[in-house]
Scaffold this active site. Structure first.
Site, short mmCIF file in Angstrom:
data_model
loop_
_atom_site.label_atom_id
_atom_site.label_comp_id
_atom_site.label_asym_id
_atom_site.label_seq_id
_atom_site.Cartn_x
_atom_site.Cartn_y
_atom_site.Cartn_z
N GLY A 166 99.01 -18.97 53.41
CA GLY A 166 99.80 -19.31 51.95
C GLY A 166 98.92 -18.54 50.91
O GLY A 166 99.14 -18.99 49.66
N ARG B 279 110.11 -18.69 60.84
CA ARG B 279 111.27 -19.22 61.55
C ARG B 279 112.48 -18.68 60.99
O ARG B 279 112.73 -18.42 59.76
CB ARG B 279 111.56 -20.95 61.44
N LEU B 280 113.68 -18.34 61.59
CA LEU B 280 114.88 -17.96 61.13
C LEU B 280 115.69 -19.38 60.28
O LEU B 280 115.47 -20.20 61.11
CB LEU B 280 115.88 -17.34 62.40
N ASN C 262 113.00 -13.81 50.80
CA ASN C 262 111.91 -13.48 51.62
C ASN C 262 111.26 -12.26 51.37
O ASN C 262 111.56 -11.30 50.93
CB ASN C 262 112.56 -13.35 53.06
N HIS D 146 108.56 -9.43 53.26
CA HIS D 146 108.26 -8.86 54.56
C HIS D 146 107.29 -7.76 54.41
O HIS D 146 107.73 -6.68 53.51
CB HIS D 146 109.64 -8.59 55.22
C1 GAR Z 1 103.04 -12.18 54.54
O1 GAR Z 1 102.17 -10.94 54.61
C2 GAR Z 1 104.42 -11.94 54.58
O2 GAR Z 1 104.73 -10.69 53.99
C3 GAR Z 1 104.47 -12.06 56.03
O3 GAR Z 1 103.68 -13.04 56.39
C4 GAR Z 1 102.40 -13.12 55.49
C5 GAR Z 1 102.07 -14.30 54.99
O4 GAR Z 1 100.90 -14.24 54.46
N1 GAR Z 1 105.78 -12.43 56.58
C6 GAR Z 1 106.47 -12.03 57.55
O5 GAR Z 1 106.18 -11.34 58.33
C7 GAR Z 1 107.86 -12.50 57.58
N2 GAR Z 1 108.82 -11.84 58.35
P1 GAR Z 1 100.24 -15.48 53.42
O6 GAR Z 1 100.59 -16.73 54.32
O7 GAR Z 1 98.84 -15.36 53.21
O8 GAR Z 1 101.20 -15.46 52.19
#
Ligand code: GAR
Length: 202
Positions: A12, A91-92, A107, A109
């Site tokens: 988070g 999740r999708l 989102n 990524h």
């Molecule tokens: C982030 O790097 C985000 O870009 C990635 O998960 C991480 C969450 O970090 N999301 C994906 O890979 C979505 N496909 P966080 O929990 O520290 O915010």
């Protein structure tokens, strides 16, 4: 003031960055709700500390995505949530939420999409040996990291960068790019491609 819900599954840090941007008045929004699918995720603790309401669920307790998304939708509607912001939600998104929040689900990524969609984008990019990496913010559709791109930011990978240094750089970029992009979307200023080198010159 735009009412948002953040969906997250992990630590988070992006959730935290969004809350900080709001506190600093750089993002004109309120986080009405955290939606989390992992009861033990650290993001739950962050929400508790920040006094943000959360709704946690376990997909395996429901017979289908439609069923749990209907429950989530009730939660969102009860708080008049206007936009859904995915921040490490693994999740999708299904038809129930896509229909109710058309063009209002975003989102982030950790790759320059369309390269390296899906899980462990950073690992995929390292294994491939790319020399430019980055972050993408995009609208969500029914695919895996496939919706229209809103903003991207790149950086050059130096030969001696370890995975953890690369991940720090990705997070550093995400924590600025996500709140900035959301603010531009919410204030309808439009969004543009951001290049890390330009930013460094600012
Ligand atoms: C982030 O790097 C985000 O870009 C990635 O998960 C991480 C969450 O970090 N999301 C994906 O890979 C979505 N496909 P966080 O929990 O520290 O915010």
């Amino acid at each position: 003031m735009t009412k948002i819900a953040v969906f997250a599954s992990g630590s988070g840090s992006n959730f935290g960055a969004i809350l900080q941007a709001i506190e600093r008045k750089e993002l004109d929004a309120t986080v009405e709700l955290l939606i989390c699918d992992k009861p033990n995720a650290y993001v739950m603790e962050r929400a508790r500390q920040a006094g943000v309401d959360s709704f946690v669920f376990q997909a395996k307790s429901f017979s289908s995505k439609e069923q749990y998304e209907r429950v989530i939708l009730e939660q969102l509607q009860s708080k008049n949530v206007e936009w859904i912001v995915l921040a490490g939600y693994m999740r999708l998104i299904g038809t129930v939420l896509l229909t109710s929040y058309e063009k209002r689900i975003i989102n982030i990524h950790p790759s320059l999409l369309p390269a390296f969609a899906g899980k462990d984008a950073v690992g995929q990019a390292i294994d491939y040996g790319v020399k430019v990496m980055g972050v993408t913010v995009h609208f969500v559709d029914e695919g895996m990291d496939t919706g229209p791109i809103i903003s991207q930011q790149s950086f050059h990978v130096q030969g001696d960068m370890s995975r953890s240094v690369i991940e720090d750089q990705i997070h550093f970029i995400e924590h600025e790019l996500y709140p900035e992009t959301l603010q531009q979307l919410f204030t309808k200023k439009g969004v543009h491609m951001v290049n890390a080198n330009e930013r460094m010159e600012e």
